[in-house]
Design a protein around this motif. Structure first.
Motif, PDB file in Angstrom:
ATOM      1  N   ALA A 114       0.832  -1.208   0.000  1.00 21.35           N
ATOM      2  CA  ALA A 114       0.000   0.000   0.000  1.00 21.35           C
ATOM      3  C   ALA A 114       0.867   1.259   0.000  1.00 21.35           C
ATOM      4  O   ALA A 114       0.572   2.234  -0.700  1.00 21.35           O
ATOM      5  CB  ALA A 114      -0.931  -0.011   1.211  1.00 21.35           C
ATOM      6  N   ALA A 115       1.940   1.234   0.784  1.00 22.07           N
ATOM      7  CA  ALA A 115       2.826   2.397   0.843  1.00 22.07           C
ATOM      8  C   ALA A 115       3.620   2.557  -0.448  1.00 22.07           C
ATOM      9  O   ALA A 115       3.858   3.680  -0.907  1.00 22.07           O
ATOM     10  CB  ALA A 115       3.770   2.261   2.038  1.00 22.07           C
ATOM     11  N   LEU A 116       4.035   1.454  -1.063  1.00 16.92           N
ATOM     12  CA  LEU A 116       4.762   1.535  -2.331  1.00 16.92           C
ATOM     13  C   LEU A 116       3.868   2.065  -3.449  1.00 16.92           C
ATOM     14  O   LEU A 116       4.345   2.758  -4.354  1.00 16.92           O
ATOM     15  CB  LEU A 116       5.327   0.166  -2.696  1.00 16.92           C
ATOM     16  N   VAL A 117       2.581   1.764  -3.391  1.00 17.48           N
ATOM     17  CA  VAL A 117       1.642   2.326  -4.364  1.00 17.48           C
ATOM     18  C   VAL A 117       1.614   3.848  -4.238  1.00 17.48           C
ATOM     19  O   VAL A 117       1.626   4.575  -5.247  1.00 17.48           O
ATOM     20  CB  VAL A 117       0.229   1.741  -4.156  1.00 17.48           C
ATOM     21  N   GLN A 118       1.586   4.349  -3.004  1.00 17.84           N
ATOM     22  CA  GLN A 118       1.600   5.796  -2.792  1.00 17.84           C
ATOM     23  C   GLN A 118       2.899   6.409  -3.288  1.00 17.84           C
ATOM     24  O   GLN A 118       2.907   7.517  -3.852  1.00 17.84           O
ATOM     25  CB  GLN A 118       1.403   6.104  -1.312  1.00 17.84           C
ATOM     26  N   ALA A 119       4.011   5.708  -3.087  1.00 17.18           N
ATOM     27  CA  ALA A 119       5.295   6.213  -3.569  1.00 17.18           C
ATOM     28  C   ALA A 119       5.311   6.263  -5.097  1.00 17.18           C
ATOM     29  O   ALA A 119       5.825   7.218  -5.703  1.00 17.18           O
ATOM     30  CB  ALA A 119       6.424   5.327  -3.049  1.00 17.18           C
ATOM     31  N   ALA A 120       4.733   5.248  -5.741  1.00 22.60           N
ATOM     32  CA  ALA A 120       4.648   5.224  -7.195  1.00 22.60           C
ATOM     33  C   ALA A 120       3.786   6.374  -7.705  1.00 22.60           C
ATOM     34  O   ALA A 120       4.091   6.993  -8.741  1.00 22.60           O
ATOM     35  CB  ALA A 120       4.083   3.888  -7.671  1.00 22.60           C
ATOM     36  N   ASP A 121       2.721   6.691  -6.986  1.00 20.91           N
ATOM     37  CA  ASP A 121       1.859   7.796  -7.386  1.00 20.91           C
ATOM     38  C   ASP A 121       2.580   9.137  -7.241  1.00 20.91           C
ATOM     39  O   ASP A 121       2.398  10.050  -8.049  1.00 20.91           O
ATOM     40  CB  ASP A 121       0.585   7.794  -6.547  1.00 20.91           C
ATOM     41  N   ALA A 122       3.400   9.272  -6.201  1.00 26.28           N
ATOM     42  CA  ALA A 122       4.181  10.499  -6.029  1.00 26.28           C
ATOM     43  C   ALA A 122       5.177  10.646  -7.178  1.00 26.28           C
ATOM     44  O   ALA A 122       5.401  11.752  -7.686  1.00 26.28           O
ATOM     45  CB  ALA A 122       4.917  10.464  -4.684  1.00 26.28           C
ATOM     46  N   LEU A 123       5.748   9.536  -7.602  1.00 23.39           N
ATOM     47  CA  LEU A 123       6.657   9.557  -8.747  1.00 23.39           C
ATOM     48  C   LEU A 123       5.924   9.992 -10.007  1.00 23.39           C
ATOM     49  O   LEU A 123       6.447  10.783 -10.812  1.00 23.39           O
ATOM     50  CB  LEU A 123       7.262   8.164  -8.932  1.00 23.39           C
ATOM     51  N   ALA A 124       4.701   9.495 -10.203  1.00 27.43           N
ATOM     52  CA  ALA A 124       3.906   9.870 -11.374  1.00 27.43           C
ATOM     53  C   ALA A 124       3.590  11.366 -11.374  1.00 27.43           C
ATOM     54  O   ALA A 124       3.621  12.024 -12.425  1.00 27.43           O
ATOM     55  CB  ALA A 124       2.624   9.049 -11.420  1.00 27.43           C
ATOM     56  N   ARG A 125       3.288  11.908 -10.206  1.00 29.68           N
ATOM     57  CA  ARG A 125       3.000  13.350 -10.122  1.00 29.68           C
ATOM     58  C   ARG A 125       4.228  14.170 -10.489  1.00 29.68           C
ATOM     59  O   ARG A 125       4.124  15.182 -11.200  1.00 29.68           O
ATOM     60  CB  ARG A 125       2.501  13.701  -8.722  1.00 29.68           C
ATOM     61  N   ASP A 126       5.382  13.752 -10.015  1.00 28.98           N
ATOM     62  CA  ASP A 126       6.611  14.473 -10.343  1.00 28.98           C
ATOM     63  C   ASP A 126       6.932  14.343 -11.833  1.00 28.98           C
ATOM     64  O   ASP A 126       7.437  15.292 -12.453  1.00 28.98           O
ATOM     65  CB  ASP A 126       7.773  13.939  -9.503  1.00 28.98           C
ATOM     66  N   ALA A 127       6.649  13.179 -12.416  1.00 24.93           N
ATOM     67  CA  ALA A 127       6.878  12.988 -13.845  1.00 24.93           C
ATOM     68  C   ALA A 127       5.963  13.905 -14.659  1.00 24.93           C
ATOM     69  O   ALA A 127       6.389  14.522 -15.649  1.00 24.93           O
ATOM     70  CB  ALA A 127       6.639  11.534 -14.226  1.00 24.93           C
ATOM     71  N   ALA A 128       4.703  14.008 -14.244  1.00 21.49           N
ATOM     72  CA  ALA A 128       3.756  14.872 -14.945  1.00 21.49           C
ATOM     73  C   ALA A 128       4.191  16.330 -14.860  1.00 21.49           C
ATOM     74  O   ALA A 128       4.089  17.083 -15.837  1.00 21.49           O
ATOM     75  CB  ALA A 128       2.357  14.699 -14.352  1.00 21.49           C
ATOM     76  N   ALA A 129       4.688  16.733 -13.681  1.00 18.75           N
ATOM     77  CA  ALA A 129       5.152  18.111 -13.504  1.00 18.75           C
ATOM     78  C   ALA A 129       6.360  18.390 -14.396  1.00 18.75           C
ATOM     79  O   ALA A 129       6.473  19.475 -14.988  1.00 18.75           O
ATOM     80  CB  ALA A 129       5.497  18.353 -12.040  1.00 18.75           C
ATOM     81  N   MET A 130       7.255  17.432 -14.524  1.00 20.68           N
ATOM     82  CA  MET A 130       8.425  17.618 -15.369  1.00 20.68           C
ATOM     83  C   MET A 130       8.024  17.691 -16.842  1.00 20.68           C
ATOM     84  O   MET A 130       8.538  18.520 -17.594  1.00 20.68           O
ATOM     85  CB  MET A 130       9.419  16.471 -15.148  1.00 20.68           C
TER      86      MET A 130
END
Length: 209
Positions: free
Chosen positions: A175-191
């Motif tokens: 569950a926590a790794l899913v949240q970490a993956a989502d944070a990575l996706a948000r940073d990718a979208a921002a970039m």
């Protein structure tokens, strides 16, 4: 020549029926043990809603070291031995973590997987770390790079996430790794957004090429 003692009794012979009975008993016990063993649970990172920010071709590539990119679900007891990786006995990944992470990123970014820019993530850390017997966190770290359609580097940044797990077990770690993956996706979208504006449409223009 030694004489046989009159008190000595002949050794009983097991015979074929006895041997067969023993084999059947052992097989029965083995079957019971197999039926009573807990089944191995296979986890993935779930299927998020498709993103709406990338309606054009976009590729995603995730790389993990070979020794880390296996279906074994690992964790680390940092409070006991920070250099030792351990595997959950009854839990595993449904596929290699690189595949699971790439699939979730593609889904969230709406990546078509052909042409356009490329988001490359080189992962150095992907695991659950226990800081205490009942406290753990998911750790995801590495470097993310955006490349243009000709695979020239446009931007790059180091990424690191530490998300507290809701429970001190494999399910909590996932569950926590899913949240970490989502944070990575948000940073990718921002970039990516930096190259998708009115003045910088490097990736967006790939739709017409």
């Amino acid at each position: 020549m030694p004489l046989k003692s009159p008190l000595a009794k002949p050794r009983a012979s097991i015979g074929f029926p006895g041997m067969l009975l023993g084999i059947l008993l052992l097989a029965g016990l083995s079957g019971c043990a197999t039926r009573n063993a807990a089944p191995v649970a296979a986890f993935d990172l779930g299927v998020p809603d498709a993103g709406a920010l990338r309606p054009y071709p976009l590729a995603v590539e995730v790389r993990l070291p070979g020794w880390m990119d296996s279906e074994a679900m690992t964790y680390r007891l940092a409070y006991e031995d920070a250099t030792r990786r351990r595997d959950y006995a009854q839990s595993r990944w449904a596929a290699a973590p690189s595949q699971l992470l790439a699939a979730r990123l593609r889904r969230q970014l709406g990546a078509a997987g052909q042409g356009g820019c490329l988001v490359r993530v080189e992962v150095d850390l992907f695991e659950q770390t226990f800081t205490a017997p009942q406290a753990s966190q998911a750790r995801l770290a590495g470097r993310m790079t955006v490349l243009d359609p000709r695979r020239k580097t446009l931007a790059g940044q180091d990424v690191a996430y530490a998300i507290a797990a809701p429970s001190a077990d494999a399910r909590g770690g996932v569950a926590a790794l899913v949240q970490a993956a989502d944070a990575l996706a948000r940073d990718a979208a921002a970039m990516l957004a930096r190259f998708d504006g009115a003045d910088a449409s490097v990736c967006r223009d790939a739709r017409t090429k």
